[in-house]
Design a protein around this motif. Structure first.
Motif, PDB file in Angstrom:
ATOM      1  N   THR A  20       0.825  -1.217   0.000  1.00 29.14           N
ATOM      2  CA  THR A  20       0.000   0.000   0.000  1.00 29.14           C
ATOM      3  C   THR A  20       0.855   1.262   0.000  1.00 29.14           C
ATOM      4  N   LEU A  21       2.007   1.186   0.697  1.00 29.65           N
ATOM      5  CA  LEU A  21       2.885   2.366   0.756  1.00 29.65           C
ATOM      6  C   LEU A  21       3.430   2.759  -0.614  1.00 29.65           C
ATOM      7  N   LEU A  22       3.446   1.794  -1.539  1.00 26.64           N
ATOM      8  CA  LEU A  22       4.039   2.087  -2.858  1.00 26.64           C
ATOM      9  C   LEU A  22       3.347   3.265  -3.542  1.00 26.64           C
ATOM     10  N   LEU A  63      -7.746 -10.992   6.316  1.00 28.05           N
ATOM     11  CA  LEU A  63      -7.198 -10.789   7.665  1.00 28.05           C
ATOM     12  C   LEU A  63      -8.163 -10.020   8.564  1.00 28.05           C
ATOM     13  N   GLY A  64      -9.358  -9.768   8.073  1.00 23.83           N
ATOM     14  CA  GLY A  64     -10.343  -9.008   8.859  1.00 23.83           C
ATOM     15  C   GLY A  64      -9.933  -7.559   9.029  1.00 23.83           C
ATOM     16  N   GLN A  65      -9.065  -7.063   8.133  1.00 22.97           N
ATOM     17  CA  GLN A  65      -8.558  -5.690   8.284  1.00 22.97           C
ATOM     18  C   GLN A  65      -9.030  -4.809   7.123  1.00 22.97           C
ATOM     19  N   SER A  66      -8.493  -3.623   7.063  1.00 25.91           N
ATOM     20  CA  SER A  66      -8.901  -2.666   6.028  1.00 25.91           C
ATOM     21  C   SER A  66      -7.651  -1.942   5.523  1.00 25.91           C
ATOM     22  N   PRO A  67      -7.751  -1.240   4.380  1.00 28.04           N
ATOM     23  CA  PRO A  67      -6.555  -0.660   3.758  1.00 28.04           C
ATOM     24  C   PRO A  67      -5.915   0.432   4.597  1.00 28.04           C
ATOM     25  N   GLU A  68      -4.590   0.527   4.445  1.00 23.35           N
ATOM     26  CA  GLU A  68      -3.822   1.614   5.076  1.00 23.35           C
ATOM     27  C   GLU A  68      -2.835   2.185   4.065  1.00 23.35           C
ATOM     28  N   GLY A  69      -1.885   2.986   4.570  1.00 26.36           N
ATOM     29  CA  GLY A  69      -0.846   3.555   3.704  1.00 26.36           C
ATOM     30  C   GLY A  69      -1.415   4.518   2.673  1.00 26.36           C
ATOM     31  N   CYS A  70      -2.614   5.048   2.945  1.00 23.47           N
ATOM     32  CA  CYS A  70      -3.335   5.959   2.029  1.00 23.47           C
ATOM     33  C   CYS A  70      -3.806   5.254   0.772  1.00 23.47           C
ATOM     34  N   SER A  71      -3.763   3.904   0.758  1.00 24.47           N
ATOM     35  CA  SER A  71      -4.120   3.184  -0.476  1.00 24.47           C
ATOM     36  C   SER A  71      -5.602   3.325  -0.828  1.00 24.47           C
ATOM     37  N   SER A  72      -6.456   3.613   0.190  1.00 27.29           N
ATOM     38  CA  SER A  72      -7.885   3.767  -0.146  1.00 27.29           C
ATOM     39  C   SER A  72      -8.078   4.992  -1.039  1.00 27.29           C
ATOM     40  N   TYR A  73      -7.099   5.886  -1.031  1.00 31.47           N
ATOM     41  CA  TYR A  73      -7.139   7.084  -1.878  1.00 31.47           C
ATOM     42  C   TYR A  73      -6.222   6.939  -3.098  1.00 31.47           C
ATOM     43  N   THR A  74      -4.980   6.469  -2.858  1.00 37.01           N
ATOM     44  CA  THR A  74      -4.014   6.443  -3.982  1.00 37.01           C
ATOM     45  C   THR A  74      -4.344   5.338  -4.994  1.00 37.01           C
ATOM     46  N   PHE A  75      -4.761   4.169  -4.532  1.00 35.43           N
ATOM     47  CA  PHE A  75      -4.957   3.056  -5.477  1.00 35.43           C
ATOM     48  C   PHE A  75      -6.078   3.333  -6.490  1.00 35.43           C
ATOM     49  N   PRO A  76      -7.251   3.802  -6.045  1.00 36.74           N
ATOM     50  CA  PRO A  76      -8.292   4.091  -7.055  1.00 36.74           C
ATOM     51  C   PRO A  76      -7.823   5.142  -8.058  1.00 36.74           C
ATOM     52  N   LYS A  77      -7.013   6.106  -7.589  1.00 32.41           N
ATOM     53  CA  LYS A  77      -6.505   7.128  -8.514  1.00 32.41           C
ATOM     54  C   LYS A  77      -5.501   6.531  -9.490  1.00 32.41           C
ATOM     55  N   ILE A  78      -4.653   5.649  -8.984  1.00 38.10           N
ATOM     56  CA  ILE A  78      -3.592   5.085  -9.831  1.00 38.10           C
ATOM     57  C   ILE A  78      -4.184   4.093 -10.846  1.00 38.10           C
ATOM     58  N   MET A  79      -5.085   3.227 -10.372  1.00 41.41           N
ATOM     59  CA  MET A  79      -5.457   2.081 -11.224  1.00 41.41           C
ATOM     60  C   MET A  79      -6.948   1.979 -11.542  1.00 41.41           C
ATOM     61  N   SER A  80      -7.756   2.926 -11.182  1.00 46.81           N
ATOM     62  CA  SER A  80      -9.227   2.921 -11.327  1.00 46.81           C
ATOM     63  C   SER A  80      -9.858   2.285 -10.090  1.00 46.81           C
TER      64      SER A  80
END
Ligand SMILES: CCCCCCCCCC/C=C\CC(=O)SCCNC(=O)CCNC(=O)[C@H](O)C(C)(C)COP(=O)(O)OP(=O)(O)OC[C@H]1O[C@@H](n2cnc3c(N)ncnc32)[C@H](O)[C@@H]1OP(=O)(O)O
Length: 394
Positions: free
Chosen positions: A252-254, A275-292
């Motif tokens: 996610t940090l990438l 793992l019963g967890q949720s995204p971190e490393g700002c990926s909930s924001y960066t990933f949709p922007k990077i890859m749709s």
């Protein structure tokens, strides 16, 4: 019962006697040396000298060095005490904590004195690895080197697939802060061994403080927020050299790096729902922007593992290299980048990042707060227990 017995026997071997010996000479040194002050340069030289010692000075001395180093760089111990079964980290914590409120300058002086006494009593080598300008020592979980205008931070727990334990989170933050101020032009994060990183060390969940799991989750969220914040604010070009599989937070940090180079052996996996967890490393924001948004959902919600080629096609990875030539090709390129005017690179990065900084910090805060709740959920606890009892792997 067997575990408790083993822990007790190990604790007898490690802790009580050695810690008494540790704290006493430190206090003595403090009294004798109050008039002297070691400079930051003396301290750095001493750190390099430790690396050159040919003979292992033994655990007791290493604990002394560790505690003085922490006191000199971070001040009095204020991190949570590791659990009773976490013997090594507990011994280190005890050693650091035993220094009480010893001033940073005195700890620095005592460290320099101790190293100097070791250097004269133990044979030391004056040989430095050829081509190495500077090697930062004092890290337990990292190898940090600086040469050719590049500071390289290498995750160094290869037998644990470079899983990030609490100490590694702290050491990465420390290394990033140091790299932001050193004279290198660019900074690189990579992994030692066959993995880039297997993500958060799941044993981080096991040492429960007196305040219970709620306190653990709260401290975890504070640590995570500060950790991710260091990546958001890092001022120089930050490049990931992804030498092998990457899992969880190391993926996610990438989204916060300026370039990501990957071996074709690398994979990218964020199994948060498993793992019963949720995204971190700002990926909930960066990933949709990077890859749709849909592709981000496949990764972050459904845990789809990407090959390096797929991650590159989706913009998470900048370029993929054959594993056989990966190191040579990437480092040749990075050395060329590092020759560019550093101030221009820094200012250009600032312009790109500044537009997003506020948003990224807000996202980071929200993700950490959501995760704090997730860590207390049955879904998460069951997943961790299953991994630790070897019932499941990814
Ligand atoms: C509440 C307090 C929290 C405090 C911390 C705050 C910050 C947390 C923020 C981040 C939160 C979550 C983000 C994530 O990163 S989620 C991803 C977590 N990672 C995993 O689930 C990976 C688990 N590991 C595996 O599934 C497998 O090990 C592997 C990576 C697929 C490799 O399999 P393998 O068969 O090739 O090797 P294996 O024998 O399993 O591993 C070798 C030894 O390494 C140990 N190990 C590997 N990964 C981890 C890990 N993530 N945590 C702990 N230990 C790990 C493994 O146990 C082996 O050890 P040993 O030889 O048996 O002693």
């Amino acid at each position: 019962v067997a575990m408790a017995h083993l822990a007790w026997r190990l604790a007898q071997r490690w802790c009580p006697s050695s810690l008494q010996v540790i704290s006493f000479p430190v206090v003595q040194l403090h009294l004798n040396r109050t008039a002297m002050r070691a400079s930051q340069k003396d301290f750095e030289n001493a750190m390099n000298q430790v690396k050159l010692l040919k003979k292992d000075p033994g655990n007791e001395v290493k604990l002394k060095l560790y505690s003085l180093y922490k006191q000199a760089t971070e001040g009095p111990c204020n991190v949570p005490k590791p659990g009773v079964f976490d013997l090594i980290n507990k011994a280190k914590w005890d050693a650091w904590n035993a220094l009480g409120s010893l001033p940073k300058e005195t700890a620095r002086q005592n460290y320099v004195d101790l190293v100097s006494s070791l250097s004269s009593s133990l044979e030391s080598s004056s040989q430095v690895e050829p081509g190495t300008d500077r090697k930062s020592t004092g890290y337990e979980t990292l190898m940090v080197t600086s040469e050719d205008g590049i500071t390289k931070i290498m995750l160094n727990r290869p037998t644990k697939k470079n899983a990030l334990n609490v100490e590694m989170y702290h050491e990465i933050m420390h290394a990033l802060k140091a790299a932001s101020k050193d004279d290198s032009a660019i900074t690189v994060l990579t992994g030692n061994g066959d993995y880039y990183s297997s993500g958060n060390d799941l044993t981080n969940f096991t040492d429960i403080p007196p305040g219970g799991v709620e306190e653990k989750a709260k401290n975890g969220a504070i640590l995570l927020r500060e950790f991710v914040g260091c990546f958001i604010d890092f001022p120089k070009p930050l490049i990931a050299v992804v030498n092998g599989p990457a899992v969880g937070i190391s993926v996610t940090l990438l989204g916060l790096f300026d370039a990501v180079y990957a071996s074709d052996r690398a994979t990218f996996h964020t199994p948060f729902s498993h793992l019963g967890q949720s995204p971190e490393g700002c990926s909930s924001y960066t990933f949709p922007k990077i890859m749709s948004p849909a592709k981000a959902t496949e990764m972050l919600v459904f845990g789809k593992k990407l090959t390096a080629g797929e991650a590159c096609a989706q913009g998470l990875v900048t370029e993929v290299f054959p594993d056989r030539t990966f190191q040579k090709e990437v480092w040749t390129r990075l050395k060329a980048f590092a020759k560019l005017p550093p101030n221009a690179m820094r200012i250009s990065k600032e312009i790109i990042r500044n537009r997003e900084k506020e948003k990224l910090h807000a996202v980071n805060a929200e993700e950490c707060s959501v995760l704090q709740g997730r860590w207390l959920s049955d879904e998460c606890m069951n997943a961790v227990v299953n991994f630790l009892s070897r019932k499941s792997k990814l």
